[in-house]
Design an enzyme around this catalytic site. Structure first.
Site, PDB file in Angstrom:
ATOM      1  N   GLU A  85     -34.885  53.263 -25.155  1.00 18.01           N
ATOM      2  CA  GLU A  85     -34.660  51.825 -25.073  1.00 18.01           C
ATOM      3  C   GLU A  85     -33.519  51.481 -26.022  1.00 18.01           C
ATOM      4  OE1 GLU A  85     -38.080  49.613 -26.198  1.00 18.01           O
ATOM      5  OE2 GLU A  85     -39.459  50.768 -24.948  1.00 18.01           O
TER       6      GLU A  85
ATOM      7  N   ASP B 221     -39.835  41.001 -33.356  1.00 15.66           N
ATOM      8  CA  ASP B 221     -39.401  42.140 -34.164  1.00 15.66           C
ATOM      9  C   ASP B 221     -39.842  41.993 -35.614  1.00 15.66           C
ATOM     10  OD1 ASP B 221     -38.190  43.206 -31.964  1.00 15.66           O
ATOM     11  OD2 ASP B 221     -36.208  42.394 -32.422  1.00 15.66           O
TER      12      ASP B 221
END
Length: 264
Positions: free
Chosen positions: A49, A60
């Site tokens: 990814e 995140d």
């Protein structure tokens, strides 16, 4: 281009889970991202990814935020993401882009899909795009031959899991916990139940991410999931390395450990 279908078919034939690694484009440098991701593939990652650096990373954790900040400071743009995908695809791995929706929307859905396909990308993970708003993107991705991957979480109802799974073509991303990304001392106990619930609504592979960072954890998740996703642990190895070359050695070592884990 290596497709996700090919990757999961091979992993199934090998009686193991697929290993999926994550790195942002532009980290530690634009060229260094390609080198690090390629090292991960050489040591056992089946899928990479490539994160599209974004200034408002909702899911995140601090490790990925640090890496993304460095990538943005390096001047990383969507064109650099495409070049990173092209470079990593040359390794033979299936390459995805993981991105929040706003950059695609502003860039143009059809343009983004076309350029990613031309770069050898296999698909896109969109963590904040809901099924209700995914129609235009799904059409653009299908037109370019890209897979679409969406997320389910432990809080997802069965109805929601069904709706999300119907939007997926490559695999379903099962977030193992409620919260942000980051390696943890143990994998959430909710992950196995989420995978089981998701598999009741789809025949697609179900892959688990968030919290995996060791070979033992990879082996634990591989016992019930079709794929194991690791991001923060790779980034941490690069951040902690005294030099870029030592960072490459560190990600190779971790990828090898994780690859052994998914084959346990």
């Amino acid at each position: 281009m290596t497709t996700l279908q090919t990757v999961f078919e091979k992993a199934k034939a090998d009686r193991r889970a697929a290993l999926i690694g994550y790195l942002p484009a532009g980290f530690p440098t634009k060229e260094g991202a390609v080198a690090a991701a390629t090292a991960m593939v050489e040591a056992g990652c089946d899928v990479i990814e490539i994160g599209l650096p974004y200034s408002d990373p909702l899911m995140d954790g601090p490790t990925i935020q640090d890496a993304v900040h460095r990538a943005l400071t390096n001047g990383t743009r969507i064109a650099d993401v495409m070049r990173t995908v092209e470079g990593v695809a040359a390794s033979g791995a299936a390459v995805l882009v993981m991105t929040y929706w706003n950059p695609i929307d502003r860039y143009g859905t059809e343009r983004f899909a076309r350029e990613l396909a031309e770069a050898g990308g296999a698909g896109v993970i969109t963590p904040d795009l809901t099924p209700e708003e995914a129609g235009p993107w799904r059409a653009a991705a299908a037109g370019a031959g890209l897979d679409t991957v969406f997320l389910v979480a432990p809080s997802s109802t069965d109805e929601r899991i069904r709706a999300v799974a119907e939007c997926c073509t490559g695999f379903v991303y099962a977030a193992s916990l409620m919260g942000v990304t980051g390696a943890r001392t143990s994998v959430s106990s909710a992950a196995e139940g989420l995978v089981k619930r998701t598999k009741a609504h789809t025949d697609l592979p179900v892959c688990v991410g968030l919290g995996v960072g060791t070979g033992a954890q990879a082996a634990e998740v591989a016992a019930y999931a079709d794929g194991v996703i690791v991001g923060s642990a790779f980034i941490r190895r690069i951040l902690d390395a005294p030099s870029e070359s030592e960072g490459l050695d560190a990600v190779r070592e971790l990828a090898d450990e994780l690859a052994t884990g998914v084959r346990a």
